[in-house]
Design a protein around this motif. Structure first.
Motif, PDB file in Angstrom:
ATOM      1  N   LEU A  64       0.845  -1.186   0.000  1.00 44.24           N
ATOM      2  CA  LEU A  64       0.000   0.000   0.000  1.00 44.24           C
ATOM      3  C   LEU A  64       0.886   1.244   0.000  1.00 44.24           C
ATOM      4  CD1 LEU A  64      -2.509  -0.991   2.841  1.00 44.24           C
ATOM      5  CD2 LEU A  64      -2.896  -1.170   0.371  1.00 44.24           C
ATOM      6  N   TYR A  65       0.512   2.205  -0.824  1.00 40.52           N
ATOM      7  CA  TYR A  65       1.140   3.523  -0.815  1.00 40.52           C
ATOM      8  C   TYR A  65       0.074   4.536  -0.423  1.00 40.52           C
ATOM      9  CZ  TYR A  65       5.016   1.415  -3.373  1.00 40.52           C
ATOM     10  OH  TYR A  65       6.067   0.625  -3.744  1.00 40.52           O
ATOM     11  N   VAL A  66       0.477   5.619   0.197  1.00 36.56           N
ATOM     12  CA  VAL A  66      -0.475   6.646   0.601  1.00 36.56           C
ATOM     13  C   VAL A  66      -0.735   7.591  -0.570  1.00 36.56           C
ATOM     14  CG1 VAL A  66      -0.914   8.572   2.175  1.00 36.56           C
ATOM     15  CG2 VAL A  66       0.287   6.550   2.996  1.00 36.56           C
ATOM     16  N   GLY A  67      -2.020   7.864  -0.800  1.00 38.50           N
ATOM     17  CA  GLY A  67      -2.450   8.872  -1.760  1.00 38.50           C
ATOM     18  C   GLY A  67      -3.230   9.933  -1.003  1.00 38.50           C
ATOM     19  N   PHE A  68      -3.517  11.035  -1.663  1.00 39.56           N
ATOM     20  CA  PHE A  68      -4.221  12.127  -1.019  1.00 39.56           C
ATOM     21  C   PHE A  68      -5.374  12.594  -1.892  1.00 39.56           C
ATOM     22  CE2 PHE A  68       0.190  12.197   0.283  1.00 39.56           C
ATOM     23  CZ  PHE A  68       0.083  12.189   1.661  1.00 39.56           C
ATOM     24  N   SER A  69      -6.529  12.767  -1.285  1.00 40.41           N
ATOM     25  CA  SER A  69      -7.707  13.293  -1.966  1.00 40.41           C
ATOM     26  C   SER A  69      -7.861  14.752  -1.569  1.00 40.41           C
ATOM     27  CB  SER A  69      -8.966  12.508  -1.572  1.00 40.41           C
ATOM     28  OG  SER A  69     -10.112  13.153  -2.085  1.00 40.41           O
ATOM     29  N   ARG A  74      -8.511  14.102   2.608  1.00 43.97           N
ATOM     30  CA  ARG A  74      -8.266  12.842   3.312  1.00 43.97           C
ATOM     31  C   ARG A  74      -7.243  12.016   2.549  1.00 43.97           C
ATOM     32  NH1 ARG A  74     -13.585   9.912   4.827  1.00 43.97           N
ATOM     33  NH2 ARG A  74     -12.118   8.487   5.773  1.00 43.97           N
ATOM     34  N   GLU A  75      -6.635  11.123   3.290  1.00 46.20           N
ATOM     35  CA  GLU A  75      -5.723  10.161   2.684  1.00 46.20           C
ATOM     36  C   GLU A  75      -6.509   8.966   2.169  1.00 46.20           C
ATOM     37  OE1 GLU A  75      -2.949   9.101   5.763  1.00 46.20           O
ATOM     38  OE2 GLU A  75      -1.857  10.983   5.583  1.00 46.20           O
ATOM     39  N   TYR A  76      -5.912   8.263   1.232  1.00 45.33           N
ATOM     40  CA  TYR A  76      -6.406   6.966   0.803  1.00 45.33           C
ATOM     41  C   TYR A  76      -5.197   6.097   0.503  1.00 45.33           C
ATOM     42  CZ  TYR A  76      -5.557   8.422  -4.078  1.00 45.33           C
ATOM     43  OH  TYR A  76      -4.981   8.841  -5.254  1.00 45.33           O
ATOM     44  N   TYR A  77      -5.407   4.821   0.310  1.00 43.11           N
ATOM     45  CA  TYR A  77      -4.302   3.929  -0.014  1.00 43.11           C
ATOM     46  C   TYR A  77      -4.407   3.470  -1.459  1.00 43.11           C
ATOM     47  CZ  TYR A  77      -3.129   3.612   4.928  1.00 43.11           C
ATOM     48  OH  TYR A  77      -2.761   3.908   6.214  1.00 43.11           O
ATOM     49  N   ILE A  78      -3.263   3.354  -2.066  1.00 45.00           N
ATOM     50  CA  ILE A  78      -3.146   2.790  -3.400  1.00 45.00           C
ATOM     51  C   ILE A  78      -2.594   1.390  -3.213  1.00 45.00           C
ATOM     52  CG2 ILE A  78      -2.008   2.973  -5.646  1.00 45.00           C
ATOM     53  CD1 ILE A  78      -1.645   6.056  -4.789  1.00 45.00           C
ATOM     54  N   ARG A 112     -10.457   5.390   1.194  1.00 44.18           N
ATOM     55  CA  ARG A 112     -10.664   4.225   0.329  1.00 44.18           C
ATOM     56  C   ARG A 112      -9.331   3.542   0.058  1.00 44.18           C
ATOM     57  NH1 ARG A 112     -10.576   8.605  -3.349  1.00 44.18           N
ATOM     58  NH2 ARG A 112      -8.960   8.334  -4.925  1.00 44.18           N
ATOM     59  N   ILE A 113      -9.418   2.400  -0.580  1.00 48.21           N
ATOM     60  CA  ILE A 113      -8.262   1.751  -1.194  1.00 48.21           C
ATOM     61  C   ILE A 113      -8.559   1.708  -2.685  1.00 48.21           C
ATOM     62  CG2 ILE A 113      -6.895  -0.345  -1.437  1.00 48.21           C
ATOM     63  CD1 ILE A 113      -7.642  -1.095   1.402  1.00 48.21           C
ATOM     64  N   SER A 114      -7.637   2.190  -3.488  1.00 41.97           N
ATOM     65  CA  SER A 114      -7.793   2.171  -4.942  1.00 41.97           C
ATOM     66  C   SER A 114      -6.750   1.245  -5.540  1.00 41.97           C
ATOM     67  CB  SER A 114      -7.609   3.575  -5.525  1.00 41.97           C
ATOM     68  OG  SER A 114      -8.619   4.437  -5.054  1.00 41.97           O
ATOM     69  N   LEU A 115      -7.112   0.615  -6.654  1.00 39.62           N
ATOM     70  CA  LEU A 115      -6.164  -0.254  -7.338  1.00 39.62           C
ATOM     71  C   LEU A 115      -6.474  -0.299  -8.816  1.00 39.62           C
ATOM     72  CD1 LEU A 115      -7.456  -3.266  -8.237  1.00 39.62           C
ATOM     73  CD2 LEU A 115      -7.597  -3.475  -5.778  1.00 39.62           C
ATOM     74  N   GLN A 116      -5.501  -0.750  -9.568  1.00 41.46           N
ATOM     75  CA  GLN A 116      -5.675  -1.058 -10.982  1.00 41.46           C
ATOM     76  C   GLN A 116      -5.170  -2.471 -11.192  1.00 41.46           C
ATOM     77  OE1 GLN A 116      -3.247   2.051 -12.754  1.00 41.46           O
ATOM     78  NE2 GLN A 116      -5.109   3.078 -13.463  1.00 41.46           N
ATOM     79  N   THR A 117      -5.815  -3.191 -12.074  1.00 38.26           N
ATOM     80  CA  THR A 117      -5.329  -4.512 -12.442  1.00 38.26           C
ATOM     81  C   THR A 117      -5.550  -4.685 -13.930  1.00 38.26           C
ATOM     82  OG1 THR A 117      -5.332  -6.856 -11.835  1.00 38.26           O
ATOM     83  CG2 THR A 117      -7.483  -5.766 -11.953  1.00 38.26           C
ATOM     84  N   GLU A 118      -4.788  -5.576 -14.523  1.00 34.82           N
ATOM     85  CA  GLU A 118      -4.907  -5.801 -15.959  1.00 34.82           C
ATOM     86  C   GLU A 118      -6.293  -6.334 -16.294  1.00 34.82           C
ATOM     87  OE1 GLU A 118      -1.625  -8.401 -16.840  1.00 34.82           O
ATOM     88  OE2 GLU A 118      -0.241  -6.723 -16.980  1.00 34.82           O
ATOM     89  N   VAL A 119      -6.803  -5.915 -17.428  1.00 33.49           N
ATOM     90  CA  VAL A 119      -8.141  -6.311 -17.854  1.00 33.49           C
ATOM     91  C   VAL A 119      -8.270  -7.828 -17.967  1.00 33.49           C
ATOM     92  CG1 VAL A 119      -9.815  -6.124 -19.746  1.00 33.49           C
ATOM     93  CG2 VAL A 119      -8.504  -4.125 -19.039  1.00 33.49           C
ATOM     94  N   ASP A 120      -7.221  -8.489 -18.428  1.00 28.55           N
ATOM     95  CA  ASP A 120      -7.305  -9.940 -18.616  1.00 28.55           C
ATOM     96  C   ASP A 120      -6.915 -10.736 -17.371  1.00 28.55           C
ATOM     97  OD1 ASP A 120      -4.593  -9.430 -18.711  1.00 28.55           O
ATOM     98  OD2 ASP A 120      -4.224 -10.615 -20.525  1.00 28.55           O
ATOM     99  N   HIS A 121      -6.687 -10.068 -16.263  1.00 31.58           N
ATOM    100  CA  HIS A 121      -6.362 -10.758 -15.014  1.00 31.58           C
ATOM    101  C   HIS A 121      -7.674 -11.069 -14.279  1.00 31.58           C
ATOM    102  CE1 HIS A 121      -3.036 -11.058 -11.737  1.00 31.58           C
ATOM    103  NE2 HIS A 121      -3.761 -12.129 -11.809  1.00 31.58           N
TER     104      HIS A 121
END
Length: 146
Positions: A64-69, A74-78, A112-121
């Motif tokens: 997890l990395y910290v992001g900021f909104s 507020r903070e969120y996690y990536i 929140r926690i945000s993420l990205q993943t590959e479309v075919d995963h």
């Protein structure tokens, strides 16, 4: 299997797992570069890493990395990486790692926690959705590669 927060004492073994992960995504093996990257992130408290452990063996990790909104002040996690070494897959480690990240985020009261993943995963997407992540239909992702 247990999940716990990684410490600098885990760095040598964690480096090997991260190097496996990097190779999975097409990077060349480079233990020195991987260890240097992890060491800096841990030393500068720029990341939160949880590891799964079976007996005395580290079997996977989540990062997890910290992001900021700005809009919400507020903070969120990536959630940038989730990995379980092939020998220990399908034993619930990824599920436990993600559950731990969610619990930690709740305790920290982030937005929140945000993420990205590959479309075919497909398996990863299925697991994330099972654990409460919802697909974003409002925003598109863009990148400017430097």
């Amino acid at each position: 299997m247990i999940v716990r927060r990684a410490t600098e004492a885990d760095l040598p073994i964690l480096t090997v797992l991260f190097d496996e992960y990097r190779q999975f995504y097409g990077s060349s093996s480079n233990l020195a570069e991987t260890q240097d990257f992890l060491s800096k992130r841990m030393h500068n408290q720029q990341t939160i890493i949880f590891v799964s452990q079976k007996d005395d063996i580290l079997t996977g990790f989540i990062v997890l990395y910290v992001g900021f909104s700005t809009a919400d002040c507020r903070e969120y996690y990536i959630l940038d990486d989730t990995y379980v070494t092939p020998k220990y897959r399908r034993q619930g480690a990824a599920h436990q790692l993600i559950d731990t990240a969610i619990l930690f985020a709740r305790q920290q009261q982030v937005k929140r926690i945000s993420l990205q993943t590959e479309v075919d995963h497909v398996e990863a997407r299925r697991l994330y959705e099972k654990l409460g992540f919802v697909k974003d239909h409002e925003f598109e992702s863009y990148h400017c590669f430097i």
